[in-house]
Write a protein that holds these residues in place. Structure first.
Motif, PDB file in Angstrom:
ATOM      1  N   PHE A   1      -4.502  -5.460 -13.192  1.00  0.00           N
ATOM      2  CA  PHE A   1      -3.802  -4.266 -12.723  1.00  0.00           C
ATOM      3  C   PHE A   1      -3.020  -4.560 -11.442  1.00  0.00           C
ATOM      4  O   PHE A   1      -1.851  -4.177 -11.311  1.00  0.00           O
ATOM      5  CB  PHE A   1      -4.806  -3.137 -12.488  1.00  0.00           C
ATOM      6  N   VAL A   2      -3.665  -5.252 -10.493  1.00  0.00           N
ATOM      7  CA  VAL A   2      -2.993  -5.585  -9.230  1.00  0.00           C
ATOM      8  C   VAL A   2      -1.779  -6.470  -9.484  1.00  0.00           C
ATOM      9  O   VAL A   2      -0.691  -6.253  -8.918  1.00  0.00           O
ATOM     10  CB  VAL A   2      -3.976  -6.275  -8.262  1.00  0.00           C
ATOM     11  N   LEU A   3      -1.931  -7.458 -10.358  1.00  0.00           N
ATOM     12  CA  LEU A   3      -0.818  -8.364 -10.654  1.00  0.00           C
ATOM     13  C   LEU A   3       0.328  -7.638 -11.361  1.00  0.00           C
ATOM     14  O   LEU A   3       1.510  -7.860 -11.060  1.00  0.00           O
ATOM     15  CB  LEU A   3      -1.320  -9.527 -11.527  1.00  0.00           C
ATOM     16  N   VAL A   4      -0.042  -6.768 -12.300  1.00  0.00           N
ATOM     17  CA  VAL A   4       0.978  -6.008 -13.028  1.00  0.00           C
ATOM     18  C   VAL A   4       1.736  -5.074 -12.092  1.00  0.00           C
ATOM     19  O   VAL A   4       2.974  -4.984 -12.131  1.00  0.00           O
ATOM     20  CB  VAL A   4       0.319  -5.208 -14.178  1.00  0.00           C
ATOM     21  N   GLU A   5       1.009  -4.388 -11.228  1.00  0.00           N
ATOM     22  CA  GLU A   5       1.637  -3.430 -10.325  1.00  0.00           C
ATOM     23  C   GLU A   5       2.521  -4.112  -9.292  1.00  0.00           C
ATOM     24  O   GLU A   5       3.511  -3.546  -8.830  1.00  0.00           O
ATOM     25  CB  GLU A   5       0.562  -2.589  -9.626  1.00  0.00           C
ATOM     26  N   ALA A   6       2.166  -5.347  -8.900  1.00  0.00           N
ATOM     27  CA  ALA A   6       2.965  -6.077  -7.909  1.00  0.00           C
ATOM     28  C   ALA A   6       4.359  -6.395  -8.444  1.00  0.00           C
ATOM     29  O   ALA A   6       5.314  -6.544  -7.671  1.00  0.00           O
ATOM     30  CB  ALA A   6       2.253  -7.362  -7.500  1.00  0.00           C
ATOM     31  N   ARG A   7       4.492  -6.487  -9.768  1.00  0.00           N
ATOM     32  CA  ARG A   7       5.767  -6.842 -10.375  1.00  0.00           C
ATOM     33  C   ARG A   7       6.461  -5.659 -11.041  1.00  0.00           C
ATOM     34  O   ARG A   7       7.581  -5.796 -11.530  1.00  0.00           O
ATOM     35  CB  ARG A   7       5.558  -7.940 -11.415  1.00  0.00           C
ATOM     36  N   ALA A   8       5.797  -4.513 -11.088  1.00  0.00           N
ATOM     37  CA  ALA A   8       6.352  -3.358 -11.799  1.00  0.00           C
ATOM     38  C   ALA A   8       7.521  -2.745 -11.036  1.00  0.00           C
ATOM     39  O   ALA A   8       7.504  -2.659  -9.807  1.00  0.00           O
ATOM     40  CB  ALA A   8       5.263  -2.306 -12.024  1.00  0.00           C
ATOM     41  N   ALA A   9       8.538  -2.317 -11.776  1.00  0.00           N
ATOM     42  CA  ALA A   9       9.679  -1.647 -11.143  1.00  0.00           C
ATOM     43  C   ALA A   9       9.278  -0.277 -10.617  1.00  0.00           C
ATOM     44  O   ALA A   9       9.776   0.167  -9.579  1.00  0.00           O
ATOM     45  CB  ALA A   9      10.814  -1.511 -12.156  1.00  0.00           C
ATOM     46  N   GLU A  10       8.391   0.386 -11.321  1.00  0.00           N
ATOM     47  CA  GLU A  10       7.876   1.687 -10.893  1.00  0.00           C
ATOM     48  C   GLU A  10       6.355   1.633 -10.914  1.00  0.00           C
ATOM     49  O   GLU A  10       5.720   2.107 -11.855  1.00  0.00           O
ATOM     50  CB  GLU A  10       8.386   2.801 -11.810  1.00  0.00           C
ATOM     51  N   PRO A  11       5.727   1.023  -9.900  1.00  0.00           N
ATOM     52  CA  PRO A  11       4.267   0.875  -9.907  1.00  0.00           C
ATOM     53  C   PRO A  11       3.558   2.219  -9.843  1.00  0.00           C
ATOM     54  O   PRO A  11       4.055   3.176  -9.250  1.00  0.00           O
ATOM     55  CB  PRO A  11       4.000   0.041  -8.652  1.00  0.00           C
ATOM     56  N   MET A  12       2.380   2.284 -10.466  1.00  0.00           N
ATOM     57  CA  MET A  12       1.589   3.509 -10.406  1.00  0.00           C
ATOM     58  C   MET A  12       1.150   3.811  -8.993  1.00  0.00           C
ATOM     59  O   MET A  12       1.244   4.935  -8.516  1.00  0.00           O
ATOM     60  CB  MET A  12       0.349   3.373 -11.310  1.00  0.00           C
ATOM     61  N   ILE A  13       0.629   2.803  -8.318  1.00  0.00           N
ATOM     62  CA  ILE A  13       0.097   2.985  -6.966  1.00  0.00           C
ATOM     63  C   ILE A  13       0.806   2.002  -6.051  1.00  0.00           C
ATOM     64  O   ILE A  13       0.616   0.788  -6.170  1.00  0.00           O
ATOM     65  CB  ILE A  13      -1.424   2.748  -6.914  1.00  0.00           C
ATOM     66  N   ALA A  14       1.627   2.514  -5.149  1.00  0.00           N
ATOM     67  CA  ALA A  14       2.317   1.656  -4.199  1.00  0.00           C
ATOM     68  C   ALA A  14       1.353   1.255  -3.086  1.00  0.00           C
ATOM     69  O   ALA A  14       0.523   2.054  -2.643  1.00  0.00           O
ATOM     70  CB  ALA A  14       3.520   2.385  -3.603  1.00  0.00           C
ATOM     71  N   VAL A  15       1.485   0.011  -2.639  1.00  0.00           N
ATOM     72  CA  VAL A  15       0.625  -0.485  -1.560  1.00  0.00           C
ATOM     73  C   VAL A  15       0.808   0.338  -0.302  1.00  0.00           C
ATOM     74  O   VAL A  15      -0.112   0.496   0.505  1.00  0.00           O
ATOM     75  CB  VAL A  15       0.930  -1.976  -1.286  1.00  0.00           C
ATOM     76  N   SER A  16       1.999   0.925  -0.135  1.00  0.00           N
ATOM     77  CA  SER A  16       2.283   1.704   1.067  1.00  0.00           C
ATOM     78  C   SER A  16       1.350   2.897   1.219  1.00  0.00           C
ATOM     79  O   SER A  16       1.100   3.362   2.340  1.00  0.00           O
ATOM     80  CB  SER A  16       3.737   2.191   1.049  1.00  0.00           C
ATOM     81  N   LEU A  17       0.815   3.417   0.101  1.00  0.00           N
ATOM     82  CA  LEU A  17      -0.130   4.532   0.195  1.00  0.00           C
ATOM     83  C   LEU A  17      -1.369   4.142   0.984  1.00  0.00           C
ATOM     84  O   LEU A  17      -1.875   4.913   1.797  1.00  0.00           O
ATOM     85  CB  LEU A  17      -0.538   5.004  -1.210  1.00  0.00           C
ATOM     86  N   PHE A  18      -1.874   2.923   0.759  1.00  0.00           N
ATOM     87  CA  PHE A  18      -3.108   2.498   1.399  1.00  0.00           C
ATOM     88  C   PHE A  18      -2.889   2.046   2.844  1.00  0.00           C
ATOM     89  O   PHE A  18      -3.840   1.828   3.572  1.00  0.00           O
ATOM     90  CB  PHE A  18      -3.759   1.377   0.587  1.00  0.00           C
ATOM     91  N   LYS A  19      -1.627   1.914   3.244  1.00  0.00           N
ATOM     92  CA  LYS A  19      -1.352   1.599   4.640  1.00  0.00           C
ATOM     93  C   LYS A  19      -1.499   2.825   5.534  1.00  0.00           C
ATOM     94  O   LYS A  19      -1.605   2.696   6.760  1.00  0.00           O
ATOM     95  CB  LYS A  19       0.059   1.021   4.782  1.00  0.00           C
ATOM     96  N   ALA A  20      -1.502   3.998   4.919  1.00  0.00           N
ATOM     97  CA  ALA A  20      -1.660   5.236   5.680  1.00  0.00           C
ATOM     98  C   ALA A  20      -3.140   5.466   5.979  1.00  0.00           C
ATOM     99  O   ALA A  20      -3.970   5.483   5.073  1.00  0.00           O
ATOM    100  CB  ALA A  20      -1.092   6.415   4.900  1.00  0.00           C
ATOM    101  N   LYS A  21      -3.466   5.652   7.265  1.00  0.00           N
ATOM    102  CA  LYS A  21      -4.855   5.880   7.664  1.00  0.00           C
ATOM    103  C   LYS A  21      -5.441   7.098   6.968  1.00  0.00           C
ATOM    104  O   LYS A  21      -6.597   7.085   6.543  1.00  0.00           O
ATOM    105  CB  LYS A  21      -4.949   6.084   9.178  1.00  0.00           C
ATOM    106  N   VAL A  22      -4.651   8.157   6.890  1.00  0.00           N
ATOM    107  CA  VAL A  22      -5.160   9.400   6.316  1.00  0.00           C
ATOM    108  C   VAL A  22      -5.570   9.183   4.864  1.00  0.00           C
ATOM    109  O   VAL A  22      -6.618   9.671   4.428  1.00  0.00           O
ATOM    110  CB  VAL A  22      -4.091  10.509   6.419  1.00  0.00           C
ATOM    111  N   PHE A  23      -4.759   8.433   4.118  1.00  0.00           N
ATOM    112  CA  PHE A  23      -5.053   8.229   2.698  1.00  0.00           C
ATOM    113  C   PHE A  23      -6.286   7.354   2.510  1.00  0.00           C
ATOM    114  O   PHE A  23      -7.242   7.733   1.826  1.00  0.00           O
ATOM    115  CB  PHE A  23      -3.842   7.599   2.007  1.00  0.00           C
ATOM    116  N   THR A  24      -6.283   6.168   3.140  1.00  0.00           N
ATOM    117  CA  THR A  24      -7.393   5.229   2.957  1.00  0.00           C
ATOM    118  C   THR A  24      -8.686   5.764   3.570  1.00  0.00           C
ATOM    119  O   THR A  24      -9.742   5.755   2.934  1.00  0.00           O
ATOM    120  CB  THR A  24      -7.045   3.865   3.570  1.00  0.00           C
ATOM    121  N   GLY A  25      -8.609   6.218   4.814  1.00  0.00           N
ATOM    122  CA  GLY A  25      -9.805   6.772   5.466  1.00  0.00           C
ATOM    123  C   GLY A  25     -10.294   8.025   4.784  1.00  0.00           C
ATOM    124  O   GLY A  25     -11.507   8.256   4.667  1.00  0.00           O
TER     125      GLY A  25
END
Length: 475
Positions: free
Chosen positions: A237-261
């Motif tokens: 899943f991680v490998l597929v999403e890293a190459r996807a043109a429209e990934p399901m879950i962007a890594v930028s979401l987890f960079k947000a403290k509010v989201f991850t915390g």
């Protein structure tokens, strides 16, 4: 119109939550009438959870592609029709299949409910109140579920446990068709089949391992294979999403403290709630001598307090801040769990009620956490973000039952005390462990949910804008 739309969304979610809580009391009756083995009985519960947890990210993605309203109504229709099939089932196989179909409907319905609230209520203040009402309905389902299940199993045919969803579903569908009209612009155009397949496989395998691990043995080939499939699918899943043109879950979401915390805090909350709720029901009956109906009724005041505080939590967070509100809620819940560990075998409900009420008070204060997580999401990502939030709840909840159950069983089996006292000793020890885990979320909430200082806000603003633009550009 917006508040009628909230009624429809809340009713749909209430129906799925009630279905989770209403059936447990009636399982012995279902077993007798359908002639099921213990394994078959377990799969009536497990088939729903397995499909529900496995497809929640799929439901969130479909909402982002096709619109939350369309997916919500589709999920509602599937859930209502499968509830009819479950209520009319004449065999264990038919009931298990219908329960799995209910899981499909719930996986479409649940993540889209929060997405619709975000879209219908763009104003943060109104959104917070709407989430509070929505959460209060979940708390009320905890109160009404066991009592309703007990009454139906005692006075009516067990099928009505599922058939009661049919009129609720029909009314909710009609109300949703009329009132739910969110502003939606399609910003995602691809379904991302590889991402959906790998994420679903990973969640299916993990959920299966957590459900079946205790019975099959954690080191059995079956469970080790399930964990292996989970690990392989997660990496894929991680490998597929890293190459996807429209990934399901962007890594930028987890960079947000509010989201991850926020996800971590919500996961810890689920760990405690699922585990303690499950084992406390056994404790009330096996140790304190409550009947099933009395045990269900014992949770009603706690759930009602939780519902009331959920609706007031927005005002509390406006005064002291979201981070402090959530941290205070976790502190109250952890304290209540710890104090419950001191209740002895000769206790009655008056000894239990204060700590149940304290627990409900703390649980209601976690509502601003959901609003904060969803409020910080870029447009076009709310569906998958809601799916991730619900997945964390479900998986951490299963971990709560699994891990706390393993601790309880190990402590009980190694005790030299009589069976009743051995269970009580193990239960009390498990409560202390659970309290410690819940209290871990306090510093996480204070750090990740604290309001940024103005200087930090100005410094972070370009980054937030850029992250949002980046996420939007991939749609």
């Amino acid at each position: 119109m917006r508040w009628w739309a909230l009624v429809a969304v809340t009713l749909g979610t209430f129906m799925t939550y009630l279905d989770n809580n209403v059936g447990n009391v009636a399982l012995p009756t279902i077993q007798r009438e359908l002639g099921l083995t213990i394994s078959g009985l377990e799969w009536i519960v497990s088939s729903y959870i397995l499909v529900f947890a496995g497809l929640m990210l799929v439901g969130g993605r479909l909402a982002d592609v096709f619109g939350a309203r369309r997916v919500f109504l589709s999920g509602l229709a599937v859930f209502t029709l499968s509830s009819l099939a479950a209520g009319l089932a004449g065999s264990g196989t038919a009931l298990i299949a219908a329960r799995a179909a209910q899981g499909v409907g719930a996986a479409l319905l649940t993540p889209t409910a929060l997405t619709l609230i975000t879209q219908i209520f763009p104003d943060p203040g109104e959104r917070g109140r709407a989430v509070g009402i929505w959460s209060a309905a979940g708390a009320l389902s905890m109160a009404l579920g066991p009592i309703t299940g007990g009454f139906i199993s005692q006075h009516l045919h067990w099928g009505w446990i599922y058939l009661i969803n049919v009129p609720i579903g029909v009314v909710t569908f009609g109300l949703g068709m009329w009132a739910v009209r969110p502003a939606f612009t399609r910003v995602r155009h691809r379904i991302d089949v590889p991402g959906l397949a790998t994420s679903a496989l990973a969640l299916f395998a993990l959920t299966y391992a957590l459900i079946e691990g205790e019975g099959a043995g954690w080191t059995s080939p079956e469970i080790l294979a399930a964990f292996g499939v989970f690990a392989a699918a997660a990496v894929a899943f991680v490998l597929v999403e890293a190459r996807a043109a429209e990934p399901m879950i962007a890594v930028s979401l987890f960079k947000a403290k509010v989201f991850t915390g926020g996800l971590l805090t919500m996961g810890v909350w689920s760990f405690g709630v699922f585990g303690i709720y499950f084992f406390s029901a056994l404790w009330l009956q096996n140790v304190l001598g409550f009947s099933p109906t009395q045990a269900g009724a014992a949770f009603v005041p706690m759930a009602l307090v939780m519902a009331v505080i959920a609706m007031l939590s927005q005002r509390i967070s406006a005064r002291i801040g979201i981070g402090r509100t959530v941290a205070l809620g976790m502190a109250l819940m952890g304290t209540a769990i710890y104090l419950l560990s001191g209740v002895g075998a000769d206790a009655d409900y008056t000894d239990v009620a204060p700590w149940f009420l304290l627990y409900g008070l703390g649980g209601g204060m976690l509502v601003p956490l959901t609003a904060a997580i969803l409020g910080g999401m870029p447009k076009g990502r709310s569906g998958v973000a809601s799916g991730v939030l619900n997945v964390s709840r479900e998986v951490f909840g299963l971990l709560g039952v699994t891990v706390l159950g393993a601790i309880l069983s190990s402590r009980q089996s190694g005790s030299d005390l009589p069976p009743l006292h051995a269970f009580l000793d193990a239960y009390q020890f498990t409560l202390v462990i659970a309290a410690a885990v819940v209290l871990i979320a306090i510093p996480v909430a204070l750090y990740s949910l604290r309001a940024p200082r103005r200087s930090e806000e100005r410094q972070d603003e370009p980054q937030v804008t850029q992250a949002t633009a980046t996420v939007g550009s991939s749609n």
